[in-house]
Design a protein around this motif. Structure first.
Motif, PDB file in Angstrom:
ATOM      1  N   THR A 138       0.807  -1.214   0.000  1.00  0.00           N
ATOM      2  CA  THR A 138       0.000   0.000   0.000  1.00  0.00           C
ATOM      3  C   THR A 138       0.841   1.266   0.000  1.00  0.00           C
ATOM      4  O   THR A 138       0.495   2.247  -0.648  1.00  0.00           O
ATOM      5  CB  THR A 138      -0.928   0.023   1.229  1.00  0.00           C
ATOM      6  N   LYS A 139       1.945   1.245   0.730  1.00  0.00           N
ATOM      7  CA  LYS A 139       2.763   2.447   0.882  1.00  0.00           C
ATOM      8  C   LYS A 139       4.245   2.097   0.873  1.00  0.00           C
ATOM      9  O   LYS A 139       4.639   0.954   1.128  1.00  0.00           O
ATOM     10  CB  LYS A 139       2.435   3.163   2.197  1.00  0.00           C
ATOM     11  N   VAL A 140       5.059   3.117   0.571  1.00  0.00           N
ATOM     12  CA  VAL A 140       6.503   3.057   0.773  1.00  0.00           C
ATOM     13  C   VAL A 140       6.830   4.086   1.838  1.00  0.00           C
ATOM     14  O   VAL A 140       6.376   5.238   1.766  1.00  0.00           O
ATOM     15  CB  VAL A 140       7.278   3.364  -0.514  1.00  0.00           C
ATOM     16  N   CYS A 141       7.572   3.681   2.838  1.00  0.00           N
ATOM     17  CA  CYS A 141       7.913   4.578   3.947  1.00  0.00           C
ATOM     18  C   CYS A 141       9.418   4.564   4.171  1.00  0.00           C
ATOM     19  O   CYS A 141      10.011   3.504   4.350  1.00  0.00           O
ATOM     20  CB  CYS A 141       7.184   4.143   5.217  1.00  0.00           C
ATOM     21  N   THR A 142      10.017   5.743   4.141  1.00  0.00           N
ATOM     22  CA  THR A 142      11.446   5.892   4.416  1.00  0.00           C
ATOM     23  C   THR A 142      11.613   6.566   5.771  1.00  0.00           C
ATOM     24  O   THR A 142      11.002   7.616   6.027  1.00  0.00           O
ATOM     25  CB  THR A 142      12.133   6.736   3.334  1.00  0.00           C
ATOM     26  N   ILE A 143      12.418   5.959   6.636  1.00  0.00           N
ATOM     27  CA  ILE A 143      12.713   6.523   7.954  1.00  0.00           C
ATOM     28  C   ILE A 143      14.219   6.778   8.028  1.00  0.00           C
ATOM     29  O   ILE A 143      15.021   5.892   7.706  1.00  0.00           O
ATOM     30  CB  ILE A 143      12.312   5.567   9.098  1.00  0.00           C
ATOM     31  N   GLY A 188      -5.053  -5.663   4.736  1.00  0.00           N
ATOM     32  CA  GLY A 188      -6.045  -4.595   4.739  1.00  0.00           C
ATOM     33  C   GLY A 188      -6.646  -4.291   3.383  1.00  0.00           C
ATOM     34  O   GLY A 188      -7.797  -3.853   3.291  1.00  0.00           O
ATOM     35  N   ASP A 189      -5.872  -4.519   2.304  1.00  0.00           N
ATOM     36  CA  ASP A 189      -6.414  -4.276   0.965  1.00  0.00           C
ATOM     37  C   ASP A 189      -7.614  -5.156   0.656  1.00  0.00           C
ATOM     38  O   ASP A 189      -8.517  -4.760  -0.096  1.00  0.00           O
ATOM     39  CB  ASP A 189      -5.336  -4.523  -0.098  1.00  0.00           C
ATOM     40  N   HIS A 190      -7.628  -6.349   1.239  1.00  0.00           N
ATOM     41  CA  HIS A 190      -8.744  -7.270   0.997  1.00  0.00           C
ATOM     42  C   HIS A 190     -10.030  -6.749   1.640  1.00  0.00           C
ATOM     43  O   HIS A 190     -11.127  -6.950   1.106  1.00  0.00           O
ATOM     44  CB  HIS A 190      -8.405  -8.667   1.537  1.00  0.00           C
ATOM     45  N   VAL A 191      -9.888  -6.060   2.764  1.00  0.00           N
ATOM     46  CA  VAL A 191     -11.054  -5.434   3.394  1.00  0.00           C
ATOM     47  C   VAL A 191     -11.588  -4.333   2.481  1.00  0.00           C
ATOM     48  O   VAL A 191     -12.801  -4.221   2.252  1.00  0.00           O
ATOM     49  CB  VAL A 191     -10.684  -4.856   4.776  1.00  0.00           C
ATOM     50  N   THR A 192     -10.666  -3.525   1.935  1.00  0.00           N
ATOM     51  CA  THR A 192     -11.073  -2.441   1.034  1.00  0.00           C
ATOM     52  C   THR A 192     -11.789  -2.999  -0.197  1.00  0.00           C
ATOM     53  O   THR A 192     -12.823  -2.462  -0.628  1.00  0.00           O
ATOM     54  CB  THR A 192      -9.838  -1.634   0.601  1.00  0.00           C
ATOM     55  N   LYS A 193     -11.240  -4.068  -0.771  1.00  0.00           N
ATOM     56  CA  LYS A 193     -11.854  -4.664  -1.964  1.00  0.00           C
ATOM     57  C   LYS A 193     -13.242  -5.218  -1.655  1.00  0.00           C
ATOM     58  O   LYS A 193     -14.160  -5.113  -2.477  1.00  0.00           O
ATOM     59  CB  LYS A 193     -10.960  -5.757  -2.517  1.00  0.00           C
ATOM     60  N   ASP A 194     -13.390  -5.804  -0.468  1.00  0.00           N
ATOM     61  CA  ASP A 194     -14.706  -6.319  -0.066  1.00  0.00           C
ATOM     62  C   ASP A 194     -15.724  -5.191   0.033  1.00  0.00           C
ATOM     63  O   ASP A 194     -16.888  -5.344  -0.367  1.00  0.00           O
ATOM     64  CB  ASP A 194     -14.597  -7.046   1.278  1.00  0.00           C
ATOM     65  N   ASN A 220     -12.987   5.401  -2.750  1.00  0.00           N
ATOM     66  CA  ASN A 220     -14.069   5.706  -1.818  1.00  0.00           C
ATOM     67  C   ASN A 220     -14.223   4.601  -0.776  1.00  0.00           C
ATOM     68  O   ASN A 220     -14.540   4.861   0.389  1.00  0.00           O
ATOM     69  CB  ASN A 220     -15.384   5.894  -2.581  1.00  0.00           C
ATOM     70  N   ALA A 221     -13.991   3.363  -1.192  1.00  0.00           N
ATOM     71  CA  ALA A 221     -14.054   2.234  -0.257  1.00  0.00           C
ATOM     72  C   ALA A 221     -12.998   2.382   0.834  1.00  0.00           C
ATOM     73  O   ALA A 221     -13.264   2.105   2.013  1.00  0.00           O
ATOM     74  CB  ALA A 221     -13.859   0.921  -1.011  1.00  0.00           C
ATOM     75  N   GLU A 222     -11.800   2.835   0.444  1.00  0.00           N
ATOM     76  CA  GLU A 222     -10.734   3.051   1.430  1.00  0.00           C
ATOM     77  C   GLU A 222     -11.106   4.166   2.393  1.00  0.00           C
ATOM     78  O   GLU A 222     -10.887   4.064   3.604  1.00  0.00           O
ATOM     79  CB  GLU A 222      -9.420   3.371   0.720  1.00  0.00           C
ATOM     80  N   ARG A 223     -11.704   5.226   1.867  1.00  0.00           N
ATOM     81  CA  ARG A 223     -12.137   6.333   2.723  1.00  0.00           C
ATOM     82  C   ARG A 223     -13.202   5.871   3.715  1.00  0.00           C
ATOM     83  O   ARG A 223     -13.155   6.204   4.905  1.00  0.00           O
ATOM     84  CB  ARG A 223     -12.683   7.479   1.856  1.00  0.00           C
ATOM     85  N   ILE A 224     -14.136   5.069   3.244  1.00  0.00           N
ATOM     86  CA  ILE A 224     -15.203   4.551   4.113  1.00  0.00           C
ATOM     87  C   ILE A 224     -14.607   3.663   5.196  1.00  0.00           C
ATOM     88  O   ILE A 224     -15.012   3.726   6.367  1.00  0.00           O
ATOM     89  CB  ILE A 224     -16.240   3.773   3.269  1.00  0.00           C
ATOM     90  N   LYS A 225     -13.648   2.828   4.816  1.00  0.00           N
ATOM     91  CA  LYS A 225     -13.006   1.936   5.807  1.00  0.00           C
ATOM     92  C   LYS A 225     -12.332   2.741   6.905  1.00  0.00           C
ATOM     93  O   LYS A 225     -12.472   2.429   8.095  1.00  0.00           O
ATOM     94  CB  LYS A 225     -11.974   1.048   5.111  1.00  0.00           C
ATOM     95  N   ILE A 226     -11.612   3.802   6.511  1.00  0.00           N
ATOM     96  CA  ILE A 226     -10.888   4.614   7.487  1.00  0.00           C
ATOM     97  C   ILE A 226     -11.843   5.394   8.391  1.00  0.00           C
ATOM     98  O   ILE A 226     -11.667   5.444   9.607  1.00  0.00           O
ATOM     99  CB  ILE A 226      -9.933   5.585   6.759  1.00  0.00           C
ATOM    100  N   GLN A 227     -12.892   5.976   7.813  1.00  0.00           N
ATOM    101  CA  GLN A 227     -13.774   6.849   8.586  1.00  0.00           C
ATOM    102  C   GLN A 227     -14.854   6.103   9.363  1.00  0.00           C
ATOM    103  O   GLN A 227     -15.205   6.502  10.477  1.00  0.00           O
ATOM    104  CB  GLN A 227     -14.423   7.868   7.651  1.00  0.00           C
TER     105      GLN A 227
END
Length: 429
Positions: free
Chosen positions: A15-20, A235-241, A252-259
């Motif tokens: 889902t993301k790339v994170c550099t620390i 978590g992507d599978h939840v979004t796809k569902d 929009n599905a990702e936004r709904i999942k988060i909110q």
């Protein structure tokens, strides 16, 4: 990376790339001085499927972190995950060398090398050889036998392997950004260094890192890692569902999942209404939050933790995990995760968040964090997103510290050697 004693890690996820970026202080602690994130568009279930997209995602995250830290990176530690990862526990035994039979670093290295004598299928390579325990002349449960006396030294290690092709593609993507790779690190091992305490590892604990495309599992006991597994679901599978169940676009599905998402429908007002944007020009419609959580989200999350429970049973640790379960990663931010996981696994559950990232998140508070399909804001509550990235710099700091100790040890051996020569000349002449 010698300038300012900088160490950096890149968590390249689905889902993301994170550099620390962190700076090593005089007290040997790593102080985080830069964070950079970008949506990940070139990976699927932790595996690179498009190098150009992966390189672009890495570059964006690196540039953001470098600007915040005010440094230019030369090399990094890289996290690896994916269904191609597998592990095995392997024993080894050697005879202790030396007239006084005192165990040296060389003996420890030899017995660990002996555990590597295993059959590895073609196309796979060893990523980690992690000591589980040592045995000296039948005396068990020794954590580190350096300096002990004995004749027979045994060891058992946890060996992690991965697909050569998958690892090469990951390394190649980083190289194309102009960075060297200091080391490849299993993501749950890295995350454990950021969110688990020493006492939890000693008692026995399960780390569950819920990412976008995978769920990583690591079981610790007696201070060491004893079992690892990567599940190809996250978590992507939840979004796809949600997208399929509500017939709405993925973003929009990702936004709904988060909110509005919750893993346990008992914790919400089932009658609460939420607006759902339709696909292909369909009008916005209203649905109950109860339908979203009870019929769509909870069954998928329940499935994920059912698989986690199967892995715990497979490893043989049913009922012997006193410290319970620590859930981390972006998927752990979903409301109701601790309650559902505890009910499903029959164990106490807490959310794992790096404790040394809060000050930086306070600095970033209010900034928009792009997770590809949706957006959220930086805050202390979503620090679990950075567990693997923070763990990578902790891992790197330990590597540099151990290398420094080793170098000092070798310098001392050379000094002792020339001291002996000098004393010999003094005595003779």
């Amino acid at each position: 990376m010698a300038l300012r004693n900088i160490v950096a890690g890149i968590d390249i996820g689905t889902t993301k790339v994170c550099t620390i970026i962190a700076e090593m202080k005089d007290d040997k602690k790593a102080e985080i001085i830069g964070i950079g994130t970008s949506p990940s568009t070139g990976l699927k279930k932790g595996v690179v499927v498009d190098i150009d997209d992966t390189v672009s995602s890495i570059e964006k995250a690196v540039i953001k972190a470098e600007r915040m830290a005010g440094v230019e990176l030369e090399s990094v530690f890289v996290g690896v995950s994916g269904s191609h990862i597998s592990s095995i526990n392997s024993p080894g035994v050697v005879a202790v060398r030396g007239e006084d039979k005192e165990i040296t670093r060389n003996d420890i290295e030899r017995v660990i090398d002996a555990t590597k004598i295993i059959s590895i299928p073609p196309g796979r390579e060893i990523i980690h050889v992690l000591p589980r325990k040592f045995i000296v002349d039948g005396c068990k449960d020794i954590k580190y036998p350096l300096g002990m006396s004995g004749v027979r030294l045994e060891a058992e290690t946890h060996i992690v392997t991965g697909s050569v092709t998958s690892i090469q593609n990951l390394v190649k993507s980083v190289h194309q950004v102009g960075l060297g790779v200091e080391g490849i690190v299993l993501q749950p091992l890295a995350a454990s260094k950021a969110v688990l305490s020493a006492s939890e590892k000693d008692l026995g604990v399960v780390l569950v890192d819920v990412g976008g495309g995978t769920t990583d599992i690591a079981i610790f006991k007696d201070g060491s890692i004893w079992y690892t597994s990567i599940l190809p679901v996250g978590g992507d599978h939840v979004t796809k569902d949600i997208a399929l169940g509500l017939r709405t676009p993925s973003n929009n599905a990702e936004r709904i999942k988060i909110q509005y998402g919750c893993a346990s429908a008992d914790l919400i007002d089932a009658e609460e209404k939420i607006d759902v944007l339709g696909t292909c020009g369909m009008k916005t419609r209203s649905i109950s939050r109860g339908h979203l959580c009870d019929d769509i989200i909870e069954p998928r999350v329940d499935e994920i933790f059912s698989l986690v429970k199967q892995e715990i049973s497979k490893a043989g640790y049913d009922g012997i995990i006193p410290a319970g379960v620590v859930v981390t990663g972006g998927g752990s931010l979903l409301e109701g995760i601790p309650e559902l996981a505890s009910k499903k696994l029959g164990l106490p559950v807490r959310i794992g968040v790096p404790d040394n990232i809060n000050s930086l998140l306070e600095y970033l508070d209010g900034s928009i964090y792009d997770i590809g399909e949706g957006y959220t804001q930086f805050s202390e509550d979503n620090g679990a997103i950075f567990s693997t990235g923070v763990g990578l710099v902790h891992y790197g700091a330990e590597v540099f510290q151990n290398d420094s100790i080793k170098d000092k040890g070798e310098e001392q051996l050379i000094t002792d050697f020339f001291d002996k020569i000098r004393q010999w000349f003094i005595s003779k002449f």
